[in-house]
Design a protein around this motif. Structure first.
Motif, PDB file in Angstrom:
ATOM      1  N   ILE A   1      20.197  -2.656 -20.224  1.00 57.12           N
ATOM      2  CA  ILE A   1      18.810  -2.746 -20.706  1.00 57.12           C
ATOM      3  C   ILE A   1      18.374  -1.398 -21.263  1.00 57.12           C
ATOM      4  N   HIS A   2      18.606  -0.346 -20.500  1.00 54.53           N
ATOM      5  CA  HIS A   2      18.145   0.983 -20.903  1.00 54.53           C
ATOM      6  C   HIS A   2      18.754   1.392 -22.252  1.00 54.53           C
ATOM      7  N   GLN A   3      20.045   1.171 -22.415  1.00 56.32           N
ATOM      8  CA  GLN A   3      20.695   1.561 -23.669  1.00 56.32           C
ATOM      9  C   GLN A   3      20.231   0.689 -24.832  1.00 56.32           C
ATOM     10  N   ALA A   4      20.055  -0.609 -24.603  1.00 55.64           N
ATOM     11  CA  ALA A   4      19.582  -1.487 -25.673  1.00 55.64           C
ATOM     12  C   ALA A   4      18.171  -1.093 -26.112  1.00 55.64           C
ATOM     13  N   VAL A   5      17.300  -0.794 -25.147  1.00 62.27           N
ATOM     14  CA  VAL A   5      15.933  -0.379 -25.473  1.00 62.27           C
ATOM     15  C   VAL A   5      15.950   0.982 -26.177  1.00 62.27           C
ATOM     16  N   ARG A   6      16.773   1.893 -25.702  1.00 63.59           N
ATOM     17  CA  ARG A   6      16.879   3.211 -26.334  1.00 63.59           C
ATOM     18  C   ARG A   6      17.301   3.074 -27.795  1.00 63.59           C
ATOM     19  N   ARG A   7      18.306   2.254 -28.045  1.00 60.80           N
ATOM     20  CA  ARG A   7      18.792   2.047 -29.425  1.00 60.80           C
ATOM     21  C   ARG A   7      17.727   1.377 -30.296  1.00 60.80           C
ATOM     22  N   ALA A   8      17.053   0.375 -29.752  1.00 66.43           N
ATOM     23  CA  ALA A   8      16.020  -0.336 -30.523  1.00 66.43           C
ATOM     24  C   ALA A   8      14.859   0.600 -30.844  1.00 66.43           C
ATOM     25  N   ARG A   9      14.470   1.435 -29.905  1.00 67.39           N
ATOM     26  CA  ARG A   9      13.390   2.391 -30.149  1.00 67.39           C
ATOM     27  C   ARG A   9      13.805   3.408 -31.224  1.00 67.39           C
ATOM     28  N   ALA A  10      15.080   3.792 -31.213  1.00 77.19           N
ATOM     29  CA  ALA A  10      15.579   4.720 -32.234  1.00 77.19           C
ATOM     30  C   ALA A  10      15.497   4.098 -33.631  1.00 77.19           C
ATOM     31  N   ARG A  11      15.531   2.748 -33.695  1.00 72.24           N
ATOM     32  CA  ARG A  11      15.380   2.036 -34.973  1.00 72.24           C
ATOM     33  C   ARG A  11      13.916   1.729 -35.272  1.00 72.24           C
ATOM     34  N   GLY A  12      12.993   2.263 -34.454  1.00 72.84           N
ATOM     35  CA  GLY A  12      11.569   2.092 -34.702  1.00 72.84           C
ATOM     36  C   GLY A  12      10.953   0.841 -34.096  1.00 72.84           C
ATOM     37  N   ARG A  13      11.674   0.142 -33.235  1.00 69.40           N
ATOM     38  CA  ARG A  13      11.161  -1.081 -32.630  1.00 69.40           C
ATOM     39  C   ARG A  13      10.198  -0.758 -31.493  1.00 69.40           C
ATOM     40  N   ASP A  14       9.135  -1.559 -31.361  1.00 68.78           N
ATOM     41  CA  ASP A  14       8.126  -1.389 -30.314  1.00 68.78           C
ATOM     42  C   ASP A  14       8.581  -2.163 -29.075  1.00 68.78           C
TER      43      ASP A  14
ATOM     44  N   ASP B   1       0.818  -1.215   0.000  1.00 67.84           N
ATOM     45  CA  ASP B   1       0.000   0.000   0.000  1.00 67.84           C
ATOM     46  C   ASP B   1       0.853   1.267   0.000  1.00 67.84           C
ATOM     47  N   HIS B   2       2.121   1.125   0.371  1.00 70.49           N
ATOM     48  CA  HIS B   2       3.008   2.282   0.479  1.00 70.49           C
ATOM     49  C   HIS B   2       4.091   2.305  -0.603  1.00 70.49           C
ATOM     50  N   ILE B   3       4.004   1.366  -1.532  1.00 71.81           N
ATOM     51  CA  ILE B   3       4.956   1.319  -2.641  1.00 71.81           C
ATOM     52  C   ILE B   3       4.341   2.062  -3.818  1.00 71.81           C
ATOM     53  N   PRO B   4       5.109   2.938  -4.453  1.00 73.71           N
ATOM     54  CA  PRO B   4       4.542   3.643  -5.612  1.00 73.71           C
ATOM     55  C   PRO B   4       4.230   2.676  -6.749  1.00 73.71           C
ATOM     56  N   GLU B   5       3.286   3.059  -7.586  1.00 76.64           N
ATOM     57  CA  GLU B   5       2.958   2.231  -8.744  1.00 76.64           C
ATOM     58  C   GLU B   5       4.179   2.113  -9.647  1.00 76.64           C
ATOM     59  N   GLN B   6       4.269   0.966 -10.310  1.00 77.35           N
ATOM     60  CA  GLN B   6       5.375   0.733 -11.240  1.00 77.35           C
ATOM     61  C   GLN B   6       5.194   1.610 -12.471  1.00 77.35           C
ATOM     62  N   GLU B   7       6.249   2.276 -12.849  1.00 74.33           N
ATOM     63  CA  GLU B   7       6.221   3.109 -14.048  1.00 74.33           C
ATOM     64  C   GLU B   7       7.061   2.467 -15.139  1.00 74.33           C
ATOM     65  N   VAL B   8       6.768   2.824 -16.362  1.00 75.16           N
ATOM     66  CA  VAL B   8       7.589   2.405 -17.489  1.00 75.16           C
ATOM     67  C   VAL B   8       8.792   3.333 -17.516  1.00 75.16           C
ATOM     68  N   THR B   9       9.974   2.751 -17.469  1.00 73.41           N
ATOM     69  CA  THR B   9      11.205   3.538 -17.417  1.00 73.41           C
ATOM     70  C   THR B   9      11.496   4.211 -18.758  1.00 73.41           C
ATOM     71  N   LEU B  10      11.247   3.484 -19.834  1.00 71.15           N
ATOM     72  CA  LEU B  10      11.465   4.011 -21.181  1.00 71.15           C
ATOM     73  C   LEU B  10      10.488   3.321 -22.117  1.00 71.15           C
ATOM     74  N   GLY B  11       9.756   4.110 -22.890  1.00 75.13           N
ATOM     75  CA  GLY B  11       8.814   3.525 -23.838  1.00 75.13           C
ATOM     76  C   GLY B  11       7.378   3.763 -23.422  1.00 75.13           C
ATOM     77  N   ALA B  12       6.502   2.901 -23.943  1.00 78.54           N
ATOM     78  CA  ALA B  12       5.060   3.074 -23.756  1.00 78.54           C
ATOM     79  C   ALA B  12       4.507   2.013 -22.817  1.00 78.54           C
ATOM     80  N   GLU B  13       3.369   2.331 -22.215  1.00 82.90           N
ATOM     81  CA  GLU B  13       2.628   1.330 -21.455  1.00 82.90           C
ATOM     82  C   GLU B  13       1.880   0.480 -22.466  1.00 82.90           C
ATOM     83  N   GLY B  14       2.256  -0.772 -22.560  1.00 85.14           N
ATOM     84  CA  GLY B  14       1.654  -1.674 -23.529  1.00 85.14           C
ATOM     85  C   GLY B  14       2.406  -1.636 -24.840  1.00 85.14           C
ATOM     86  N   GLY B  15       2.384  -2.773 -25.531  1.00 87.23           N
ATOM     87  CA  GLY B  15       3.054  -2.858 -26.823  1.00 87.23           C
ATOM     88  C   GLY B  15       3.499  -4.277 -27.104  1.00 87.23           C
ATOM     89  N   LYS B  16       4.426  -4.401 -28.048  1.00 83.61           N
ATOM     90  CA  LYS B  16       4.874  -5.730 -28.468  1.00 83.61           C
ATOM     91  C   LYS B  16       5.833  -6.383 -27.487  1.00 83.61           C
TER      92      LYS B  16
END
Length: 171
Positions: A85-98, A57-72
């Motif tokens: 992880i963050h850099q790999a996701v950042r690079r993949a998103r820059a290439r248009g990956r969901d 009850d005292h833990i904040p809700e989980q947020e998406v660190t990078l990207g969208a809520e929901g997807g592939k």
């Protein structure tokens, strides 16, 4: 030989008449007396579990660190896996990956919204520097098909390793 006078117990004046007991693994629910009765043990176990569950009850809700809520695809990590992880996701998103990155900071109990958040993705990959304990907990607690990406060599993940897992999952 004269007897040595006894020293007053710590806090004796404030707690006159009370007894401090050491021993036993289980105390009776209402009295604190040592009690090994199975029904009492169950009651105390339920009480402790309720306290831990209440922490959520005292833990904040989980947020998406990078990207969208929901997807592939979502890459879920915790601890030292953050950077690669963050850099790999950042690079993949820059290439248009969901693909998105969710980084868990509260392992137990987990944020109350983590299950619905994970279920909003088609695929889940969990890079871990072990044999997949977090992946197993996510599968157990939220009934999601999380896939492992384990590394037990003592060396950190390379960004390219996680990028390759992203490309494989999305191809």
């Amino acid at each position: 030989m004269a007897a040595t006078p006894s020293l007053p117990a710590l806090g004796e004046a404030r707690h006159a008449g009370l007894i401090h007991r050491i021993g036993g693994i289980e105390k009776q629910v209402d009295t604190g007396h040592i009690d090994y009765d199975p029904a009492n043990h169950q009651a105390m176990t339920d009480l402790r579990k309720g306290k831990i569950d209440g922490v959520a009850d005292h833990i904040p809700e989980q947020e998406v660190t990078l990207g969208a809520e929901g997807g592939k695809l979502v890459i879920v990590g915790w601890g030292s896996t953050f950077g690669p992880i963050h850099q790999a996701v950042r690079r993949a998103r820059a290439r248009g990956r969901d693909v998105s990155h969710v980084h868990i900071r509260h392992i137990w109990p987990m944020p109350r919204n983590l299950g619905p958040l994970l279920k909003s993705y088609d695929k889940i990959i969990v890079p871990e520097m072990n044999t997949g304990q977090l992946k197993t907990v996510l599968r157990d607690q939220f009934l999601v098909d999380a896939k492992p990406l384990n590394k037990v060599s003592g060396q950190p993940f390379r960004i390219a390793e996680i990028e390759a897992a992203i490309e494989s999952a999305l191809s």
